[in-house]
Design an enzyme around this catalytic site. Structure first.
Site, PDB file in Angstrom:
ATOM      1  N   HIS A   7      30.557  17.261   8.151  1.00 43.28           N
ATOM      2  CA  HIS A   7      29.575  18.312   7.929  1.00 43.28           C
ATOM      3  C   HIS A   7      29.491  19.215   9.158  1.00 43.28           C
ATOM      4  O   HIS A   7      29.424  18.738  10.279  1.00 43.28           O
ATOM      5  CB  HIS A   7      28.195  17.698   7.657  1.00 43.28           C
ATOM      6  CG  HIS A   7      27.168  18.713   7.274  1.00 43.28           C
ATOM      7  ND1 HIS A   7      26.985  19.127   5.980  1.00 43.28           N
ATOM      8  CD2 HIS A   7      26.293  19.410   8.015  1.00 43.28           C
ATOM      9  CE1 HIS A   7      26.029  20.042   5.940  1.00 43.28           C
ATOM     10  NE2 HIS A   7      25.588  20.228   7.170  1.00 43.28           N
TER      11      HIS A   7
ATOM     12  N   ASP B 270      14.606  17.867   0.177  1.00 40.66           N
ATOM     13  CA  ASP B 270      15.186  18.772   1.178  1.00 40.66           C
ATOM     14  C   ASP B 270      15.392  20.160   0.590  1.00 40.66           C
ATOM     15  O   ASP B 270      15.124  21.166   1.248  1.00 40.66           O
ATOM     16  CB  ASP B 270      16.518  18.219   1.701  1.00 40.66           C
ATOM     17  CG  ASP B 270      17.259  19.282   2.499  1.00 40.66           C
ATOM     18  OD1 ASP B 270      16.732  19.683   3.548  1.00 40.66           O
ATOM     19  OD2 ASP B 270      18.324  19.733   2.060  1.00 40.66           O
TER      20      ASP B 270
ATOM     21  N   ARG C 228      10.812  26.298   4.398  1.00 44.44           N
ATOM     22  CA  ARG C 228      10.981  26.546   5.843  1.00 44.44           C
ATOM     23  C   ARG C 228      11.630  27.903   6.090  1.00 44.44           C
ATOM     24  O   ARG C 228      11.285  28.614   7.037  1.00 44.44           O
ATOM     25  CB  ARG C 228      11.851  25.437   6.463  1.00 44.44           C
ATOM     26  CG  ARG C 228      11.117  24.113   6.584  1.00 44.44           C
ATOM     27  CD  ARG C 228      12.091  22.982   6.864  1.00 44.44           C
ATOM     28  NE  ARG C 228      12.927  23.252   8.005  1.00 44.44           N
ATOM     29  CZ  ARG C 228      14.226  22.912   8.082  1.00 44.44           C
ATOM     30  NH1 ARG C 228      14.822  22.289   7.093  1.00 44.44           N
ATOM     31  NH2 ARG C 228      14.917  23.193   9.162  1.00 44.44           N
TER      32      ARG C 228
ATOM     33  N   SER D 249      17.086  17.336   7.547  1.00 38.58           N
ATOM     34  CA  SER D 249      17.602  18.080   6.390  1.00 38.58           C
ATOM     35  C   SER D 249      19.084  17.761   6.180  1.00 38.58           C
ATOM     36  O   SER D 249      19.511  17.398   5.074  1.00 38.58           O
ATOM     37  CB  SER D 249      17.392  19.579   6.640  1.00 38.58           C
ATOM     38  OG  SER D 249      18.132  20.354   5.741  1.00 38.58           O
TER      39      SER D 249
ATOM     40  N   LYS E 150      20.869  14.768   3.199  1.00 40.67           N
ATOM     41  CA  LYS E 150      21.914  15.099   2.212  1.00 40.67           C
ATOM     42  C   LYS E 150      23.142  14.214   2.417  1.00 40.67           C
ATOM     43  O   LYS E 150      23.752  13.758   1.462  1.00 40.67           O
ATOM     44  CB  LYS E 150      22.326  16.570   2.371  1.00 40.67           C
ATOM     45  CG  LYS E 150      21.297  17.536   1.826  1.00 40.67           C
ATOM     46  CD  LYS E 150      21.770  18.964   1.928  1.00 40.67           C
ATOM     47  CE  LYS E 150      21.653  19.500   3.321  1.00 40.67           C
ATOM     48  NZ  LYS E 150      20.770  20.641   3.499  1.00 40.67           N
TER      49      LYS E 150
HETATM   50  N1  URA Z   1      21.551  23.163   7.398  1.00 40.63           N
HETATM   51  C1  URA Z   1      20.790  22.363   6.616  1.00 40.63           C
HETATM   52  O1  URA Z   1      21.266  21.792   5.653  1.00 40.63           O
HETATM   53  N2  URA Z   1      19.484  22.229   6.944  1.00 40.63           N
HETATM   54  C2  URA Z   1      18.904  22.835   7.985  1.00 40.63           C
HETATM   55  O2  URA Z   1      17.738  22.661   8.222  1.00 40.63           O
HETATM   56  C3  URA Z   1      19.720  23.673   8.772  1.00 40.63           C
HETATM   57  C4  URA Z   1      21.049  23.814   8.468  1.00 40.63           C
END
Ligand code: URA
Length: 434
Positions: free
Chosen positions: A82, A161, A168, A183, A187
């Site tokens: 990621h 999320d 946010r 966050s 995932k």
């Molecule tokens: N990418 C994400 O998935 N979440 C965040 O808060 C910032 C970048």
């Protein structure tokens, strides 16, 4: 338990318990807690911060707010990768086939573009017919058969999320370390891989502008992964200028294909080799980065990584002929240079601005409903530290609209600083955190 008391406790600098965090995440996901109370809590967290225990509790609650993918039917140690997001970041396109060709199953969850940054799914859709809407069964079957599958984030995966991120985004509470870490990691944990390799970007095109912040974010995510029982490694890499030379969907696909043929840009190739080595080591396929590097070079030299990309594209309904004939990929109508206004060394290219130039050309979304133009973008002719003579091309603009091309040209020139002396060289890979 009352949401009011939880907000007040955080506002006054208290540490929330796991029960309080679970109460909030469950209530918010189910629509029992309204947006205004969730926004108040996010702002309190923004100012008061969260402890390691609170961040882990928030991550786990969000990861468990929907389905947790069970990947036990995939044989072997599954690794996910990621990136925290960047400009010209086409890494997954080249890295996943390289790693899969070395025998590591890659079961990956990817996203679309966000703000000034691009997304892997949008780029992959440059292959006509390509889809990431896979059922769980097909996802697993593809990984077992060809070693790679990439899926989009479904509504059932970490829904807390999804909701909180949107909140946010509009309440100025995105750039808090614990909120970003939870966050991303919620995932990744819900997506089920055994190992997670994180590419944490730092610089003007990244979320974390300073190296110190990027390092702290990387550390936080590695700690969460470890506490959740997943092997997690973070590589901190430079995003103070675009990665490679291309920015824009199909243009980036072409550069990833070149890289799989061993003809990629130095920085992008270095990043793929570094992340790939960490993935091979995490999966127990290589003992050290020298061995891993040899394995990765071998799959490029013998063509098996490129072939794996073609198999992957085909397995997800894409037209794989474009892997061997990249000229089949979408091409823009207007392709022209922006000339350097003076001679000198490229001192700085404001990377977030380059991402915005690509958005202006149509390469990203202005609203959720916007359709992306896959053919447009920019191909840099000079990068930081290079010398350019007045009138020589700085960058090639690929556009389908004259007005947008002119706006991108104006912005690119403003983002690029030319100086009489060369800038100080910056290390590209800053650190690797285990
Ligand atoms: N990418 C994400 O998935 N979440 C965040 O808060 C910032 C970048």
């Amino acid at each position: 338990m009352r949401m009011y008391d939880i907000i007040m406790k955080k506002r006054n600098g208290g540490e929330l318990t796991k029960e309080e965090i679970d109460f909030f995440v469950e209530g918010y996901t189910k629509g029992k807690i309204p947006d205004y109370q969730a926004a108040a809590l996010m702002m309190a967290v923004y100012f008061r911060k969260m402890t390691e225990e609170e961040t882990l509790a928030l991550t786990m609650a969000m990861a468990h707010s929907g389905d947790m993918l069970d990947l036990r039917d995939i044989h072997g140690f599954k690794v996910d990768k990621h990136s925290t997001g960047g400009v010209g970041d086409k890494t997954s396109l080249a890295l996943t086939p390289m790693v899969a060709a070395c025998g590591i199953p890659v079961a990956k969850m990817s996203g679309r573009g966000l703000g000034h940054t691009g997304g892997t799914i949008d780029k992959l859709e440059s292959f006509p017919g390509f889809t990431t809407a896979l059922t769980r069964e097909r996802f697993i079957e593809n990984v077992n058969r060809i070693g790679i599958a990439i899926m989009g984030q479904t509504a059932d995966l970490a829904p807390a999320d999804k909701k909180l991120y949107a909140l946010r985004d509009v309440t100025a509470t995105v750039d808090n370390m614990s909120l970003i870490a939870s966050s991303i990691m919620s995932k990744k944990l819900a997506a089920g891989a055994d190992g997670i390799v994180l590419d944490v970007k730092t610089g003007s095109g990244a979320f974390m502008k300073s190296e110190q912040d990027a390092r702290a974010l990387a550390q936080e995510m590695v700690t969460i992964g470890r506490n959740a029982g997943r092997k997690t490694i973070a590589v901190i890499s430079d995003m103070d200028q675009p990665l490679g030379y291309t920015v824009g969907n199909a243009l980036e696909v072409k550069e990833a294909i070149d890289t799989l043929k061993g003809k990629g840009p130095a920085d992008f190739t270095e990043l793929c080799m570094t992340l790939g080595s960490q993935m091979l080591i995490a999966a127990g396929k290589a003992e050290d980065s020298d061995t891993a590097g040899q394995m990765l070079r071998q799959v490029i030299d013998d063509g098996s990584a490129l072939h794996r990309l073609a198999e992957f594209v085909e397995a997800q309904d894409g037209d794989s002929r474009a892997v061997y004939e990249p000229d089949m990929l979408p091409v823009a109508e207007i392709i022209r240079p922006i000339a350097a206004p003076k001679s000198g060394y490229i001192e700085k290219i404001r990377c977030d601005e380059v991402g915005i130039c690509s958005l202006i050309l149509g390469g990203g979304r202005e609203t959720k409903e916007s359709k992306i133009d896959l053919s447009v973008g920019l191909v840099l002719c000079r990068k930081a530290g290079d010398y350019v003579r007045e009138g020589e091309p700085l960058v090639m603009v690929h556009a389908n609209d004259e007005g947008r091309a002119r706006e991108a040209e104006r912005r690119y020139l403003a983002a690029c600083t030319i100086a009489p002396t060369p800038p100080r060289r910056r290390a590209f890979i800053k650190d690797i955190i285990h």
